[in-house]
Design an enzyme around this catalytic site. Structure first.
Site, PDB file in Angstrom:
ATOM      1  N   GLU A  80       0.816  -1.215   0.000  1.00  0.00           N
ATOM      2  CA  GLU A  80       0.000   0.000   0.000  1.00  0.00           C
ATOM      3  C   GLU A  80       0.845   1.258   0.000  1.00  0.00           C
ATOM      4  OE1 GLU A  80      -3.053   0.098   2.981  1.00  0.00           O
ATOM      5  OE2 GLU A  80      -3.972   1.893   2.110  1.00  0.00           O
ATOM      6  N   LYS A  91      -7.852  -0.349  11.138  1.00  0.00           N
ATOM      7  CA  LYS A  91      -7.132  -0.766   9.923  1.00  0.00           C
ATOM      8  C   LYS A  91      -5.915   0.118   9.716  1.00  0.00           C
ATOM      9  CE  LYS A  91      -6.256  -0.782   5.260  1.00  0.00           C
ATOM     10  NZ  LYS A  91      -5.509   0.225   4.452  1.00  0.00           N
ATOM     11  N   ASP A 106       3.686 -14.060  12.291  1.00  0.00           N
ATOM     12  CA  ASP A 106       2.355 -14.530  11.922  1.00  0.00           C
ATOM     13  C   ASP A 106       1.375 -13.356  11.893  1.00  0.00           C
ATOM     14  OD1 ASP A 106       0.350 -17.367  13.039  1.00  0.00           O
ATOM     15  OD2 ASP A 106      -0.193 -15.630  11.832  1.00  0.00           O
ATOM     16  N   HIS A 151      -2.184  10.523   0.060  1.00  0.00           N
ATOM     17  CA  HIS A 151      -2.219   9.121  -0.351  1.00  0.00           C
ATOM     18  C   HIS A 151      -2.170   8.996  -1.866  1.00  0.00           C
ATOM     19  CE1 HIS A 151      -3.235   4.866  -0.193  1.00  0.00           C
ATOM     20  NE2 HIS A 151      -4.164   5.090  -1.102  1.00  0.00           N
TER      21      HIS A 151
HETATM   22  C1  HMG Z   1       1.686  11.118   2.728  1.00  0.00           C
HETATM   23  C2  HMG Z   1       2.061  12.236   3.681  1.00  0.00           C
HETATM   24  C3  HMG Z   1       3.182  11.745   4.627  1.00  0.00           C
HETATM   25  C4  HMG Z   1       2.549  13.435   2.918  1.00  0.00           C
HETATM   26  O1  HMG Z   1       2.658  14.494   3.859  1.00  0.00           O
HETATM   27  P1  HMG Z   1       3.467  15.819   3.494  1.00  0.00           P
HETATM   28  O2  HMG Z   1       3.315  16.737   4.651  1.00  0.00           O
HETATM   29  O3  HMG Z   1       3.121  16.284   2.113  1.00  0.00           O
HETATM   30  O4  HMG Z   1       4.961  15.228   3.451  1.00  0.00           O
HETATM   31  P2  HMG Z   1       6.308  16.048   3.349  1.00  0.00           P
HETATM   32  O5  HMG Z   1       6.775  15.984   1.926  1.00  0.00           O
HETATM   33  O6  HMG Z   1       6.213  17.375   4.045  1.00  0.00           O
HETATM   34  O7  HMG Z   1       7.274  15.077   4.213  1.00  0.00           O
HETATM   35  C5  HMG Z   1       7.077  15.009   5.621  1.00  0.00           C
HETATM   36  C6  HMG Z   1       7.673  13.691   6.045  1.00  0.00           C
HETATM   37  O8  HMG Z   1       6.822  12.636   5.605  1.00  0.00           O
HETATM   38  C7  HMG Z   1       7.633  11.575   5.107  1.00  0.00           C
HETATM   39  N1  HMG Z   1       7.363  11.489   3.667  1.00  0.00           N
HETATM   40  C8  HMG Z   1       6.553  12.264   2.947  1.00  0.00           C
HETATM   41  N2  HMG Z   1       6.536  11.873   1.656  1.00  0.00           N
HETATM   42  C9  HMG Z   1       7.368  10.813   1.570  1.00  0.00           C
HETATM   43  C10 HMG Z   1       7.779   9.963   0.493  1.00  0.00           C
HETATM   44  N3  HMG Z   1       7.332  10.124  -0.739  1.00  0.00           N
HETATM   45  N4  HMG Z   1       8.647   8.974   0.764  1.00  0.00           N
HETATM   46  C11 HMG Z   1       9.113   8.782   2.011  1.00  0.00           C
HETATM   47  N5  HMG Z   1       8.776   9.563   3.075  1.00  0.00           N
HETATM   48  C12 HMG Z   1       7.903  10.554   2.850  1.00  0.00           C
HETATM   49  C13 HMG Z   1       9.102  11.950   5.364  1.00  0.00           C
HETATM   50  O9  HMG Z   1       9.494  11.462   6.609  1.00  0.00           O
HETATM   51  C14 HMG Z   1       9.027  13.449   5.403  1.00  0.00           C
HETATM   52  O10 HMG Z   1       9.995  14.067   6.207  1.00  0.00           O
HETATM   53  P3  HMG Z   1      11.579  13.864   5.973  1.00  0.00           P
HETATM   54  O11 HMG Z   1      11.933  12.581   6.692  1.00  0.00           O
HETATM   55  O12 HMG Z   1      11.802  13.771   4.483  1.00  0.00           O
HETATM   56  O13 HMG Z   1      12.223  15.051   6.610  1.00  0.00           O
HETATM   57  C15 HMG Z   1       0.821  12.647   4.548  1.00  0.00           C
HETATM   58  O14 HMG Z   1      -0.146  13.206   3.664  1.00  0.00           O
HETATM   59  C16 HMG Z   1       0.245  11.499   5.322  1.00  0.00           C
HETATM   60  O15 HMG Z   1       0.819  11.040   6.295  1.00  0.00           O
HETATM   61  N6  HMG Z   1      -0.937  11.013   4.892  1.00  0.00           N
HETATM   62  C17 HMG Z   1      -1.574   9.859   5.511  1.00  0.00           C
HETATM   63  C18 HMG Z   1      -1.434   8.721   4.537  1.00  0.00           C
HETATM   64  C19 HMG Z   1      -1.909   7.436   5.152  1.00  0.00           C
HETATM   65  O16 HMG Z   1      -2.369   7.357   6.259  1.00  0.00           O
HETATM   66  N7  HMG Z   1      -1.783   6.389   4.373  1.00  0.00           N
HETATM   67  C20 HMG Z   1      -2.240   5.088   4.764  1.00  0.00           C
HETATM   68  C21 HMG Z   1      -3.160   4.567   3.674  1.00  0.00           C
HETATM   69  S1  HMG Z   1      -4.760   5.309   3.879  1.00  0.00           S
HETATM   70  C22 HMG Z   1      -5.504   4.059   4.853  1.00  0.00           C
HETATM   71  O17 HMG Z   1      -5.748   2.981   4.398  1.00  0.00           O
HETATM   72  C23 HMG Z   1      -5.679   4.288   6.325  1.00  0.00           C
HETATM   73  C24 HMG Z   1      -6.942   5.073   6.702  1.00  0.00           C
HETATM   74  C25 HMG Z   1      -6.797   6.509   6.256  1.00  0.00           C
HETATM   75  O18 HMG Z   1      -8.107   4.573   6.088  1.00  0.00           O
HETATM   76  C26 HMG Z   1      -7.014   4.927   8.216  1.00  0.00           C
HETATM   77  C27 HMG Z   1      -8.107   5.728   8.835  1.00  0.00           C
HETATM   78  O19 HMG Z   1      -9.171   5.897   8.210  1.00  0.00           O
HETATM   79  O20 HMG Z   1      -7.849   6.163   9.977  1.00  0.00           O
HETATM   80  N1  NDP Z   2      -1.509 -18.222  15.587  1.00  0.00           N
HETATM   81  C1  NDP Z   2      -1.923 -19.476  15.507  1.00  0.00           C
HETATM   82  O1  NDP Z   2      -3.101 -19.761  15.698  1.00  0.00           O
HETATM   83  C2  NDP Z   2      -0.937 -20.542  15.154  1.00  0.00           C
HETATM   84  C3  NDP Z   2       0.330 -20.214  14.716  1.00  0.00           C
HETATM   85  N2  NDP Z   2       1.229 -21.199  14.408  1.00  0.00           N
HETATM   86  C4  NDP Z   2       2.581 -20.920  13.924  1.00  0.00           C
HETATM   87  O2  NDP Z   2       3.507 -21.228  14.978  1.00  0.00           O
HETATM   88  C5  NDP Z   2       4.732 -20.506  14.731  1.00  0.00           C
HETATM   89  C6  NDP Z   2       5.227 -19.895  16.010  1.00  0.00           C
HETATM   90  O3  NDP Z   2       5.209 -20.895  17.024  1.00  0.00           O
HETATM   91  P1  NDP Z   2       6.506 -21.015  17.948  1.00  0.00           P
HETATM   92  O4  NDP Z   2       6.152 -21.885  19.109  1.00  0.00           O
HETATM   93  O5  NDP Z   2       7.070 -19.690  18.238  1.00  0.00           O
HETATM   94  O6  NDP Z   2       7.488 -21.740  16.962  1.00  0.00           O
HETATM   95  P2  NDP Z   2       8.719 -22.672  17.190  1.00  0.00           P
HETATM   96  O7  NDP Z   2       8.263 -23.933  17.796  1.00  0.00           O
HETATM   97  O8  NDP Z   2       9.367 -22.680  15.863  1.00  0.00           O
HETATM   98  O9  NDP Z   2       9.710 -21.913  18.243  1.00  0.00           O
HETATM   99  C7  NDP Z   2       9.528 -22.017  19.611  1.00  0.00           C
HETATM  100  C8  NDP Z   2      10.638 -22.898  20.140  1.00  0.00           C
HETATM  101  O10 NDP Z   2      11.883 -22.288  19.964  1.00  0.00           O
HETATM  102  C9  NDP Z   2      12.781 -22.723  20.997  1.00  0.00           C
HETATM  103  N3  NDP Z   2      13.550 -21.572  21.460  1.00  0.00           N
HETATM  104  C10 NDP Z   2      14.848 -21.334  21.205  1.00  0.00           C
HETATM  105  N4  NDP Z   2      15.247 -20.210  21.778  1.00  0.00           N
HETATM  106  C11 NDP Z   2      14.179 -19.693  22.429  1.00  0.00           C
HETATM  107  C12 NDP Z   2      13.957 -18.511  23.218  1.00  0.00           C
HETATM  108  N5  NDP Z   2      14.930 -17.611  23.468  1.00  0.00           N
HETATM  109  N6  NDP Z   2      12.707 -18.290  23.694  1.00  0.00           N
HETATM  110  C13 NDP Z   2      11.710 -19.159  23.449  1.00  0.00           C
HETATM  111  N7  NDP Z   2      11.848 -20.305  22.713  1.00  0.00           N
HETATM  112  C14 NDP Z   2      13.086 -20.559  22.217  1.00  0.00           C
HETATM  113  C15 NDP Z   2      11.919 -23.300  22.133  1.00  0.00           C
HETATM  114  O11 NDP Z   2      12.273 -24.606  22.484  1.00  0.00           O
HETATM  115  P3  NDP Z   2      12.469 -25.905  21.565  1.00  0.00           P
HETATM  116  O12 NDP Z   2      13.614 -25.623  20.628  1.00  0.00           O
HETATM  117  O13 NDP Z   2      12.756 -26.986  22.491  1.00  0.00           O
HETATM  118  O14 NDP Z   2      11.146 -26.103  20.821  1.00  0.00           O
HETATM  119  C16 NDP Z   2      10.493 -23.094  21.634  1.00  0.00           C
HETATM  120  O15 NDP Z   2       9.647 -24.181  21.913  1.00  0.00           O
HETATM  121  C17 NDP Z   2       4.410 -19.443  13.756  1.00  0.00           C
HETATM  122  O16 NDP Z   2       4.982 -19.778  12.493  1.00  0.00           O
HETATM  123  C18 NDP Z   2       2.892 -19.482  13.661  1.00  0.00           C
HETATM  124  O17 NDP Z   2       2.448 -19.091  12.379  1.00  0.00           O
HETATM  125  C19 NDP Z   2       0.940 -22.511  14.583  1.00  0.00           C
HETATM  126  C20 NDP Z   2      -0.314 -22.881  15.029  1.00  0.00           C
HETATM  127  C21 NDP Z   2      -1.354 -21.917  15.281  1.00  0.00           C
END
Ligand code: HMG
Ligand code: NDP
Length: 424
Positions: free
Chosen positions: A83, A261, A277, A376
């Site tokens: 997006e 969202k 995940d 956007h």
């Molecule tokens: C789009 C802006 C940022 C423009 O805003 P602007 O004020 O025209 O931007 P600017 O040119 O003055 O730049 C300000 C800063 O924005 C960043 N920036 C700005 N442009 C760029 C670019 N091209 N590439 C990378 N970074 C950019 C960048 O950090 C920049 O500062 P800098 O770091 O350069 O000093 C502003 O209008 C904005 O934030 N709009 C919101 C857009 C948004 O939310 N998009 C999400 C998709 S819409 C959606 O699905 C969500 C929604 C809306 O439905 C959620 C809801 O309903 O609540």
């Molecule tokens: N969200 C959901 O409903 C579901 C998600 N999943 C999937 O399961 C996956 C994640 O499960 P997860 O259990 O994390 O996967 P893993 O089993 O791959 O990893 C966990 C294992 O890593 C080992 N481990 C090593 N270092 C560490 C540490 N520092 N801390 C904790 N554990 C450590 C542990 O022991 P050991 O090595 O003995 O195992 C642990 O059991 C994701 O890919 C997810 O998509 C699966 C089912 C359902």
């Protein structure tokens, strides 16, 4: 050079130059994020070990959000999303948040819960008490399943038992509350649930059925907050408009769905980039967005603080890991983790939450002022120009006309492209 997330003009560089600039700013070797280049990303062989019937891989744009300061640390954030304007919005909000110190984050112990459903218990209230009496036995049985997790300081912390009335009778549902440390934990807690199910059913006096984690991971919460400066936003009226926008999202499920969202635009992009995940995080977020009155509501809160600035805050489940799932095997996810510089799942969870809040604020700020379309669509225009066949060299000229004429549409883009090619 000290680590910084302020890279002005990053947008104007080539992809290769951007990658170099990001690595330098983050203080990592360029090789650490070389896997951002699809040529060094997930190979078919690796993919074939991850899921079934692999026939290819789907590449998704990977952007880097700038300007983030989180708990005093400069952070460059990898975001995988299709997006437009999401990365820009997050960066823009993070830039404003810097005025008052950026984001502050915190999180609970990483406790995931597995459910064991027990059916057919004649006396569910007493069955619940019997299970709680057997707490220590069941905890020991569960911990035997994952000695490594226990070795890392994780393991079952407690057992809770809920009675769930349903149209088919009352279920006794035992919850294993497991500290999963740096794992997302699903596989770990599912294994434990399956191991204790029959013993739990025997104690309760019924039969075990479902043994599975809950994605309503409300014991694994992550929080972020930030203050957005009123003057930088455009003054008190803008602040009041933002408060009104947030108040509607709190009160109206229709608005809350889109407000949330917006939060997930940021959150899911980082969850995906780090090989976690996304469905689990989304399910956890939306199941958490229920008000005390039982209404679907907004996950974040925006308030006008004593200084007239916007105090924004967000708290939600954040079940992400660093050691399991795809994170460990996907080369680009590993590179994303290196860029973030995180060493625990909690740190990752908190950065993700801060990005969600930044994204949410950027969207609401735009909606409460000029509207979403200018920002956007001016960025989406590049997609539209490419869609109608503009070459990389032609896109800027096509975009400039679409934005200037305020007609960011494919049919108009075709006309503009034809005009440009005809020298008009
Ligand atoms: C789009 C802006 C940022 C423009 O805003 P602007 O004020 O025209 O931007 P600017 O040119 O003055 O730049 C300000 C800063 O924005 C960043 N920036 C700005 N442009 C760029 C670019 N091209 N590439 C990378 N970074 C950019 C960048 O950090 C920049 O500062 P800098 O770091 O350069 O000093 C502003 O209008 C904005 O934030 N709009 C919101 C857009 C948004 O939310 N998009 C999400 C998709 S819409 C959606 O699905 C969500 C929604 C809306 O439905 C959620 C809801 O309903 O609540
Ligand atoms: N969200 C959901 O409903 C579901 C998600 N999943 C999937 O399961 C996956 C994640 O499960 P997860 O259990 O994390 O996967 P893993 O089993 O791959 O990893 C966990 C294992 O890593 C080992 N481990 C090593 N270092 C560490 C540490 N520092 N801390 C904790 N554990 C450590 C542990 O022991 P050991 O090595 O003995 O195992 C642990 O059991 C994701 O890919 C997810 O998509 C699966 C089912 C359902």
């Amino acid at each position: 050079m000290p680590r910084t997330s302020r890279i002005q003009g990053l947008r104007d560089l080539s992809v290769e130059a951007r990658r170099k600039s990001v690595a330098e700013a983050a203080g990592v070797e360029a090789a650490a994020i070389a896997a951002f280049d699809p040529a060094q990303g997930l190979g078919l062989g690796q993919a074939d070990h991850m899921i079934e019937n692999v026939a290819g891989v789907l590449a998704v744009p990977l952007g880097v959000a700038t300007n983030f300061v989180i708990n005093g640390t400069e952070v460059l954030v990898p975001m995988a999303t299709e997006e437009a304007s999401v990365v820009a919005a997050a960066s823009n909000s993070a830039k404003v948040a810097r005025i008052h110190g950026g984001f502050s984050t915190s999180s609970t112990t990483p406790v995931m819960q597995a459910q064991v459903q027990i059916v057919g218990v004649a006396d569910p209230e007493a069955g619940r008490v019997r299970l709680l009496e057997a707490r220590d036995e069941l905890i020991a049985l569960a911990n035997e399943q994952d000695p490594k997790l226990v070795e890392f300081g994780g393991g079952v912390r407690d057992i809770a038992v809920r009675l769930v009335p349903s149209r088919a009778g009352t279920y006794v549902v035992a919850h294993l509350q497991v500290d999963v440390r740096d794992a997302m934990g699903a596989n770990a807690v599912n294994t434990m649930a399956e191991a204790v199910a029959s013993r739990a059913a025997e104690i309760a006096g019924g039969n075990s059925l479902l043994r599975i984690l809950t994605n309503k991971a409300d014991l694994r919460l992550s929080r972020a907050r930030a203050v957005f400066d009123a003057e930088a936003l455009g003054g008190p009226e803008v602040v009041d408009n933002i408060i009104h926008a947030a108040a509607l999202a709190e009160a109206d499920p229709y608005r809350a769905a889109t407000h949330n969202k917006g939060i997930m635009n940021g959150i899911t992009a980082v969850v995906l980039a780090t090989g976690n995940d996304t469905r689990a995080v989304e399910a956890g977020a939306h199941s958490h967005a229920i008000s005390p009155a039982g209404l679907y509501t907004s996950l974040s809160r925006f308030e006008k603080d004593a200084d007239g600035n916007v105090a924004a805050s967000l708290e939600l489940p954040m079940p992400v890991g660093l050691v399991g799932g795809a994170t460990k095997v996907h080369p680009t996810a590993q590179a994303a983790v290196k860029l973030l510089g995180v060493s625990t799942a909690a740190e990752l969870a908190e950065i993700i939450t801060a990005v969600g809040l930044a994204q949410n604020f950027g969207a609401v700020r735009a909606l409460a002022t000029e509207g979403i379309q200018r920002g956007h669509m001016s960025l989406h225009a590049r997609n539209i120009a490419a869609t109608v066949g503009a070459t990389a060299e032609e896109v800027p000229a096509v975009v400039a006309r679409l934005v200037a004429d305020k007609k960011v549409r494919a049919d108009y883009a075709e006309q503009v492209l034809a005009d440009i090619r005809a020298g008009r």
